[in-house]
Design an enzyme around this catalytic site. Structure first.
Site, PDB file in Angstrom:
ATOM      1  CD  GLN A 243      -2.062  -2.224   1.216  1.00 51.92           C
ATOM      2  OE1 GLN A 243      -1.093  -2.693   1.796  1.00 51.92           O
ATOM      3  NE2 GLN A 243      -2.998  -2.976   0.687  1.00 51.92           N
TER       4      GLN A 243
ATOM      5  CB  THR B 100     -18.259  -2.869  -3.639  1.00 54.79           C
ATOM      6  OG1 THR B 100     -18.427  -4.212  -4.091  1.00 54.79           O
ATOM      7  CG2 THR B 100     -19.451  -2.053  -4.129  1.00 54.79           C
TER       8      THR B 100
ATOM      9  N   GLY C 262      -7.543  -0.903  -5.117  1.00 53.77           N
ATOM     10  CA  GLY C 262      -8.126  -0.458  -3.844  1.00 53.77           C
ATOM     11  C   GLY C 262      -7.288   0.646  -3.197  1.00 53.77           C
ATOM     12  CG  ASP C 263      -3.429  -0.322  -2.209  1.00 53.93           C
ATOM     13  OD1 ASP C 263      -4.246  -0.740  -1.373  1.00 53.93           O
ATOM     14  OD2 ASP C 263      -2.488  -1.000  -2.647  1.00 53.93           O
TER      15      ASP C 263
HETATM   16  P1  AMP Z   1      -9.605  -4.215  -3.422  1.00 55.25           P
HETATM   17  O1  AMP Z   1     -10.633  -5.287  -3.450  1.00 55.25           O
HETATM   18  O2  AMP Z   1      -9.513  -3.504  -2.121  1.00 55.25           O
HETATM   19  O3  AMP Z   1      -8.287  -4.556  -4.023  1.00 55.25           O
HETATM   20  O4  AMP Z   1     -10.174  -3.094  -4.410  1.00 55.25           O
HETATM   21  C1  AMP Z   1     -10.598  -3.431  -5.657  1.00 55.25           C
HETATM   22  C2  AMP Z   1     -11.539  -2.326  -6.095  1.00 55.25           C
HETATM   23  O5  AMP Z   1     -11.131  -1.937  -7.381  1.00 55.25           O
HETATM   24  C3  AMP Z   1     -12.985  -2.765  -6.225  1.00 55.25           C
HETATM   25  O6  AMP Z   1     -13.693  -2.539  -5.049  1.00 55.25           O
HETATM   26  C4  AMP Z   1     -13.483  -1.910  -7.366  1.00 55.25           C
HETATM   27  O7  AMP Z   1     -14.073  -0.733  -6.843  1.00 55.25           O
HETATM   28  C5  AMP Z   1     -12.223  -1.536  -8.145  1.00 55.25           C
HETATM   29  N1  AMP Z   1     -12.144  -2.238  -9.435  1.00 55.25           N
HETATM   30  C6  AMP Z   1     -11.935  -3.549  -9.611  1.00 55.25           C
HETATM   31  N2  AMP Z   1     -11.946  -3.865 -10.925  1.00 55.25           N
HETATM   32  C7  AMP Z   1     -12.151  -2.703 -11.594  1.00 55.25           C
HETATM   33  C8  AMP Z   1     -12.286  -2.348 -12.982  1.00 55.25           C
HETATM   34  N3  AMP Z   1     -12.191  -3.285 -13.931  1.00 55.25           N
HETATM   35  N4  AMP Z   1     -12.494  -1.051 -13.297  1.00 55.25           N
HETATM   36  C9  AMP Z   1     -12.587  -0.106 -12.321  1.00 55.25           C
HETATM   37  N5  AMP Z   1     -12.495  -0.391 -11.005  1.00 55.25           N
HETATM   38  C10 AMP Z   1     -12.274  -1.662 -10.640  1.00 55.25           C
HETATM   39  C1  GLC Z   2      -0.668  -6.095  -0.366  1.00 59.88           C
HETATM   40  C2  GLC Z   2       0.364  -6.997  -1.010  1.00 59.88           C
HETATM   41  C3  GLC Z   2       1.169  -6.251  -2.045  1.00 59.88           C
HETATM   42  C4  GLC Z   2       0.278  -5.526  -3.023  1.00 59.88           C
HETATM   43  C5  GLC Z   2      -0.766  -4.709  -2.293  1.00 59.88           C
HETATM   44  C6  GLC Z   2      -1.757  -4.143  -3.278  1.00 59.88           C
HETATM   45  O1  GLC Z   2      -0.036  -5.121   0.385  1.00 59.88           O
HETATM   46  O2  GLC Z   2       1.210  -7.512  -0.034  1.00 59.88           O
HETATM   47  O3  GLC Z   2       1.998  -7.163  -2.714  1.00 59.88           O
HETATM   48  O4  GLC Z   2       1.027  -4.692  -3.855  1.00 59.88           O
HETATM   49  O5  GLC Z   2      -1.462  -5.479  -1.350  1.00 59.88           O
HETATM   50  O6  GLC Z   2      -2.852  -3.594  -2.656  1.00 59.88           O
END
Ligand code: AMP
Ligand code: GLC
Length: 454
Positions: free
Chosen positions: A111, A341, A437-438
């Site tokens: 992150q 999400t 997500g980050d």
């Molecule tokens: P995380 O699950 O925390 O890694 O965050 C993933 C987030 O990225 C999801 O909650 C979506 O809001 C966003 N995301 C995932 N796939 C896509 C995509 N194809 N286009 C735009 N946003 C996306």
């Molecule tokens: C976690 C993983 C790292 C990745 C990141 C992305 O921190 O350890 O490898 O880049 O998630 O969100």
């Protein structure tokens, strides 16, 4: 309406990003070695390693990876469910196997690393980053720009760009196995794109905190405006106490200086650690999480029914999300909860204003750019994301919120809070999924303060 709101939010945020002073980012930074999986190659590897044993591990994830069979089984688990997972790779021979298997791309990971490159390298906001190990490879992945790490020279603390740190420490490598939606291996078909992460890293999973940060935190935190904390997710009941104590001290310093701190929650498999984070959450101004993470918190506070509801529908039921966020806000005492999400974001805040929603819109543009390109290189990439259409499937979500809470233009009042909603832009064929997500959480957090300070 949303196209108009997107365009105006973007203008407002970029003109005000310069309002933000320094942002402190702690604690996890690593190198992501990304491998885009190939079905034939994966099947051959499974057969060679012993299909029966591998398939056994695809039923249930092990606690950590101690063999090649467990590695391959865990990858199959992710593919089968379309779910993200991350496990620590303990066995040296498996680490060696992963190295030989190779990668298609080396990218900034963790992150902190991802946010440092986005905030410092793209938005031009000065950041101070905690990088547990600065190898030459790790340093080279930092973009140019106002990105700093503390360095002690002749007893004095200096802030230098990681490339100027000139230390030859270890490389913390996380192997990221990415697959697209519909990816098939044997009888499994991935319901959505995602990744499995094997961390060959002895520092980040234990939340190793550098001496510079342990000894000089007061000075490091002196001139920061905001802080983002992450990396607590891989801790276990056996190793969380010591780093938690250090972090508690750091938060005291930040809170004494009125520096709002955001916690990027990330999925925390260990229940003891999850509970400890929950008890600790009141020290943060804000928290960012997705549906799986919110459900996992509902589980530990005894809201099992709500946890199930959060995982039952696609798109996720926004009324259940709001209920869960209200419960979390009451229990933890954070001022802001940012939920993201696939398809929409919500922010529950104990303060009001359009700037909360506008920051979410800005974050959705950054996320679309990241999904499309794998890495955001410049503001121009974010401008181009404006062309990605607004997600149609978020319409029923918006209607449900309008019906339940009288939401208008993405804003409503719920109890004593403001609820902000935005439908996001979804990239049809994302380059990769890691780090989106980050990108969302950090863009929304700094975006909000940029607007508020302006
Ligand atoms: P995380 O699950 O925390 O890694 O965050 C993933 C987030 O990225 C999801 O909650 C979506 O809001 C966003 N995301 C995932 N796939 C896509 C995509 N194809 N286009 C735009 N946003 C996306
Ligand atoms: C976690 C993983 C790292 C990745 C990141 C992305 O921190 O350890 O490898 O880049 O998630 O969100």
């Amino acid at each position: 309406m949303w196209d108009r709101l997107y365009a105006s939010a973007f203008e407002k945020v970029i003109n005000r990003l310069g309002n933000i002073g320094r942002v402190l980012l702690a604690y996890n930074t690593n190198i992501d070695a990304i491998k885009y999986l190939n079905s034939r190659d994966l099947e051959e590897r499974v057969n060679r390693a012993g299909k029966e044993e591998v398939l056994r591990y695809s039923e249930e994830l092990p606690e950590k990876i101690m063999s090649v069979q467990q590695l391959l089984g865990s990858i199959l688990w992710s593919v089968k469910l379309g779910k993200a997972a991350e496990l620590f790779v303990e066995s040296c021979s498996t680490r060696f196997y992963m190295k030989l298997w190779g990668w298609d791309e080396l990218r900034m990971g963790g992150q902190v690393g991802i946010m440092a490159n986005l905030l410092g390298g793209v938005y031009g906001i000065p950041v101070i980053a905690h990088v547990p190990q600065i190898s030459r490879l790790q340093a080279g992945l930092f973009k140019d720009g106002p990105i700093y790490v503390p360095k002690i020279e002749n007893g004095q603390l200096r802030l230098v760009h990681p490339k100027e740190f000139n230390a030859d420490e270890e490389s913390c490598i996380h192997f990221i196995y990415e697959f697209p939606r519909g990816f098939t291996v044997f009888d499994f078909e991935a319901p959505r794109e995602n990744r499995f992460i094997g961390s060959a890293d002895d520092y980040n999973p234990n939340l190793f905190i550098r001496t510079e940060f342990r000894k000089n935190f007061d000075e490091i935190a002196k001139n920061v405006d905001l802080a983002i904390v992450s990396g607590l997710q891989a801790l276990t009941k056996d190793n969380y106490r010591e780093p938690f104590e250090t972090i508690r001290g750091h938060l005291e310093v930040l809170n004494d200086r009125n520096v709002p701190a955001h916690l990027e929650f990330a999925f925390t498999p260990d229940e003891t650690v999850r509970k400890a984070i929950l008890d600790f959450l009141g020290n943060f101004w804000s928290v960012g999480l997705n549906e799986v993470e919110l459900a996992s918190i509902m589980e530990v506070i005894g809201e099992k029914r709500l946890a199930e509801k959060l995982l039952a529908n696609d798109p996720v039921d926004p009324i259940a999300v709001t209920e869960a966020m209200l419960k979390l806000a009451e229990r933890a005492g954070v001022k802001r909860i940012h939920f993201h999400t696939y398809g929409y974001y919500l922010a529950l805040t104990d303060y009001k204003g359009e700037f909360v929603r506008d920051a979410l819109l800005f974050a959705a543009l950054a996320a679309a750019a990241k999904a499309k390109l794998g890495d955001v290189h410049s503001m121009d990439d974010i401008v181009k994301a404006m062309k990605v259409p607004v997600n149609e499937r978020a319409k029923p979500v918006e209607e449900a919120l309008a019906k339940e809470y009288g939401m208008e233009k993405g804003l409503a009042e719920v109890d004593d809070y403001q609820l902000a909603f935005v439908p996001t832009k979804i990239v049809e064929k994302p380059k990769s999924t890691v780090g989106i997500g980050d990108t969302i959480s950090s863009s929304a957090f700094v975006g909000e303060f940029a607007l508020k300070m302006g």
